[in-house]
Design a protein around this motif. Structure first.
Motif, PDB file in Angstrom:
ATOM      1  N   THR A   4       0.836  -1.204   0.000  1.00 65.57           N
ATOM      2  CA  THR A   4       0.000   0.000   0.000  1.00 65.57           C
ATOM      3  C   THR A   4       0.869   1.252   0.000  1.00 65.57           C
ATOM      4  O   THR A   4       0.610   2.209  -0.741  1.00 65.57           O
ATOM      5  N   LEU A   5       1.910   1.254   0.817  1.00 66.73           N
ATOM      6  CA  LEU A   5       2.799   2.416   0.875  1.00 66.73           C
ATOM      7  C   LEU A   5       3.513   2.640  -0.451  1.00 66.73           C
ATOM      8  O   LEU A   5       3.732   3.783  -0.857  1.00 66.73           O
ATOM      9  N   LYS A   6       3.871   1.551  -1.133  1.00 66.54           N
ATOM     10  CA  LYS A   6       4.506   1.697  -2.446  1.00 66.54           C
ATOM     11  C   LYS A   6       3.542   2.297  -3.459  1.00 66.54           C
ATOM     12  O   LYS A   6       3.927   3.152  -4.263  1.00 66.54           O
ATOM     13  N   LEU A   7       2.281   1.872  -3.385  1.00 66.71           N
ATOM     14  CA  LEU A   7       1.273   2.417  -4.300  1.00 66.71           C
ATOM     15  C   LEU A   7       1.062   3.904  -4.063  1.00 66.71           C
ATOM     16  O   LEU A   7       0.757   4.662  -4.991  1.00 66.71           O
ATOM     17  N   LEU A   8       1.227   4.338  -2.812  1.00 61.70           N
ATOM     18  CA  LEU A   8       1.038   5.746  -2.460  1.00 61.70           C
ATOM     19  C   LEU A   8       2.322   6.568  -2.606  1.00 61.70           C
ATOM     20  O   LEU A   8       2.333   7.742  -2.261  1.00 61.70           O
ATOM     21  N   TRP A   9       3.376   5.954  -3.107  1.00 62.56           N
ATOM     22  CA  TRP A   9       4.669   6.607  -3.278  1.00 62.56           C
ATOM     23  C   TRP A   9       5.230   7.117  -1.942  1.00 62.56           C
ATOM     24  O   TRP A   9       5.896   8.147  -1.881  1.00 62.56           O
ATOM     25  N   LEU A  10       4.961   6.387  -0.872  1.00 59.61           N
ATOM     26  CA  LEU A  10       5.427   6.789   0.452  1.00 59.61           C
ATOM     27  C   LEU A  10       6.473   5.834   1.029  1.00 59.61           C
ATOM     28  O   LEU A  10       7.079   6.124   2.059  1.00 59.61           O
ATOM     29  N   HIS A  11       6.697   4.709   0.357  1.00 61.98           N
ATOM     30  CA  HIS A  11       7.545   3.669   0.925  1.00 61.98           C
ATOM     31  C   HIS A  11       9.001   4.114   1.075  1.00 61.98           C
ATOM     32  O   HIS A  11       9.597   3.976   2.155  1.00 61.98           O
ATOM     33  N   ASP A  12       9.597   4.656   0.037  1.00 70.15           N
ATOM     34  CA  ASP A  12      11.013   5.026   0.086  1.00 70.15           C
ATOM     35  C   ASP A  12      11.252   6.143   1.089  1.00 70.15           C
ATOM     36  O   ASP A  12      12.245   6.122   1.838  1.00 70.15           O
ATOM     37  N   ARG A  13      10.351   7.115   1.115  1.00 72.09           N
ATOM     38  CA  ARG A  13      10.493   8.205   2.080  1.00 72.09           C
ATOM     39  C   ARG A  13      10.350   7.678   3.513  1.00 72.09           C
ATOM     40  O   ARG A  13      11.081   8.085   4.410  1.00 72.09           O
ATOM     41  N   GLY A  14       9.429   6.743   3.692  1.00 72.43           N
ATOM     42  CA  GLY A  14       9.232   6.163   5.016  1.00 72.43           C
ATOM     43  C   GLY A  14      10.435   5.382   5.498  1.00 72.43           C
ATOM     44  O   GLY A  14      10.783   5.418   6.684  1.00 72.43           O
ATOM     45  N   ARG A  15      11.100   4.664   4.584  1.00 75.40           N
ATOM     46  CA  ARG A  15      12.314   3.923   4.959  1.00 75.40           C
ATOM     47  C   ARG A  15      13.435   4.891   5.344  1.00 75.40           C
ATOM     48  O   ARG A  15      14.175   4.648   6.299  1.00 75.40           O
ATOM     49  N   GLU A  16      13.573   5.980   4.612  1.00 76.65           N
ATOM     50  CA  GLU A  16      14.594   6.974   4.955  1.00 76.65           C
ATOM     51  C   GLU A  16      14.290   7.598   6.318  1.00 76.65           C
ATOM     52  O   GLU A  16      15.202   7.803   7.136  1.00 76.65           O
ATOM     53  N   ASN A  17      13.030   7.907   6.565  1.00 78.66           N
ATOM     54  CA  ASN A  17      12.643   8.474   7.857  1.00 78.66           C
ATOM     55  C   ASN A  17      13.017   7.542   9.008  1.00 78.66           C
ATOM     56  O   ASN A  17      13.461   7.991  10.074  1.00 78.66           O
ATOM     57  N   ALA A  18      12.820   6.245   8.805  1.00 75.22           N
ATOM     58  CA  ALA A  18      13.060   5.267   9.863  1.00 75.22           C
ATOM     59  C   ALA A  18      14.527   5.150  10.226  1.00 75.22           C
ATOM     60  O   ALA A  18      14.864   4.597  11.280  1.00 75.22           O
ATOM     61  N   ARG A  19      15.384   5.651   9.388  1.00 73.03           N
ATOM     62  CA  ARG A  19      16.828   5.556   9.622  1.00 73.03           C
ATOM     63  C   ARG A  19      17.440   6.901  10.018  1.00 73.03           C
ATOM     64  O   ARG A  19      18.656   7.027  10.103  1.00 73.03           O
ATOM     65  N   THR A  20      16.586   7.873  10.263  1.00 69.22           N
ATOM     66  CA  THR A  20      17.035   9.203  10.688  1.00 69.22           C
ATOM     67  C   THR A  20      16.545   9.420  12.110  1.00 69.22           C
ATOM     68  O   THR A  20      15.429   9.891  12.341  1.00 69.22           O
ATOM     69  N   ILE A  21      17.379   9.054  13.072  1.00 71.91           N
ATOM     70  CA  ILE A  21      16.970   9.043  14.478  1.00 71.91           C
ATOM     71  C   ILE A  21      17.231  10.403  15.115  1.00 71.91           C
ATOM     72  O   ILE A  21      18.336  10.944  15.048  1.00 71.91           O
ATOM     73  N   THR A  22      16.197  10.940  15.733  1.00 72.80           N
ATOM     74  CA  THR A  22      16.250  12.235  16.411  1.00 72.80           C
ATOM     75  C   THR A  22      16.751  12.056  17.846  1.00 72.80           C
ATOM     76  O   THR A  22      16.421  11.070  18.509  1.00 72.80           O
ATOM     77  N   ILE A  23      17.526  13.020  18.327  1.00 75.77           N
ATOM     78  CA  ILE A  23      17.939  13.038  19.733  1.00 75.77           C
ATOM     79  C   ILE A  23      17.069  14.060  20.453  1.00 75.77           C
ATOM     80  O   ILE A  23      17.127  15.261  20.158  1.00 75.77           O
TER      81      ILE A  23
END
Length: 262
Positions: A4-23
């Motif tokens: 579903t996320l791939k169909l919405l063009w949100l998958h790649d952005r979501g994976r990048e977000n998951a690897r950007t950890i905030t302090i």
């Protein structure tokens, strides 16, 4: 969900977000805190899910490299991604991450973890608190850190046992994987409770509105700082991801809690 996320063009952005950890930083003011502990800082990491993808441990290491001033590190569970089956990959990933955690490290188990992991985690220098407490000392002053076993899935928590060695007039901090224990923690006279489990929703609508939190607690207790009577709490959105390795409108985090005397 991934499809579903791939169909919405949100998958790649979501994976990048998951690897950007905030302090994140959270200040906790306590009237009874001994002056010697003014400024005492805990690094809080939760919901690591280290084996969900090969690069997730490296994202956490990168975040830990950006933090250098804290007294102890506390882990509030969910070290692996699945809730059953092999866990050796998780332990191998934890062995990679552990050298980047400074000072004493204390942890509790989450609903994705098995008690069979405890001996290996302790060999890595992580003091696991299974319904028990430890005294933290600075000079002549003492506060207490307690941890309970998972209250969400396994329901192996025993808050009475965890408080056995804590004097009634002492400042005490509770580690609980899920914030669902907030009433029990307040009744047990804890000053602070640190939790995770909810991921802050992980996939949220704009404005960080979670679609799901998976906790039997009011939403106000499921992300960020909160208060219940005299108990101050913090529920971290976590450093990792579950089910799918994506995050939307809900950054992963590790949190520095700074204790202040009033």
């Amino acid at each position: 969900m991934r499809h579903t996320l791939k169909l919405l063009w949100l998958h790649d952005r979501g994976r990048e977000n998951a690897r950007t950890i905030t302090i994140r930083h959270n200040e906790i003011r306590l009237e009874r805190l001994p002056r010697a502990f003014d400024g005492f800082t805990l690094l809080h990491i939760t919901d690591l899910h280290l084996d969900i993808a090969e690069d997730i441990p490296h994202a956490l290491i990168d975040a830990l490299d950006r933090v250098d001033d804290y007294d102890i590190c506390v882990l509030t569970g969910d070290y692996r991604a699945k809730t059953f089956g092999p866990y050796h990959q998780t332990l191998a990933a934890m062995a990679m991450v552990r050298p980047y955690m400074k000072g004493p490290v204390y942890g509790v188990l989450g609903n994705h973890d098995t008690i069979r992991m405890v001996p290996e985690l302790e060999k890595l220098g992580i003091h696991m608190l299974l319904n028990e407490s430890v005294a933290l000392t600075r000079g002549d002053a003492t506060i207490y850190l307690a941890g309970i076993d998972d209250p969400h899935y396994y329901r192996a928590d025993n808050i009475e046992k965890a408080t056995d060695q804590i004097p009634e007039d002492a400042v005490s901090i509770l580690l609980s994987h899920s914030p669902e224990m907030y009433r029990h923690a307040a009744y047990a006279n804890f000053d602070v409770m640190l939790s995770g489990h909810t991921h802050g929703g992980q996939i949220c609508l704009p404005g960080r509105i979670p679609l799901m939190l998976n906790a039997k607690a009011p939403r106000t207790f499921c992300n960020g700082p909160w208060r219940y009577h005299s108990l101050q709490g913090y529920t971290s959105a976590g450093s990792g991801v579950s089910i799918v390795d994506v995050r939307l409108n809900c950054p992963p985090e590790i949190t520095l809690h700074h204790l202040r005397s009033t």
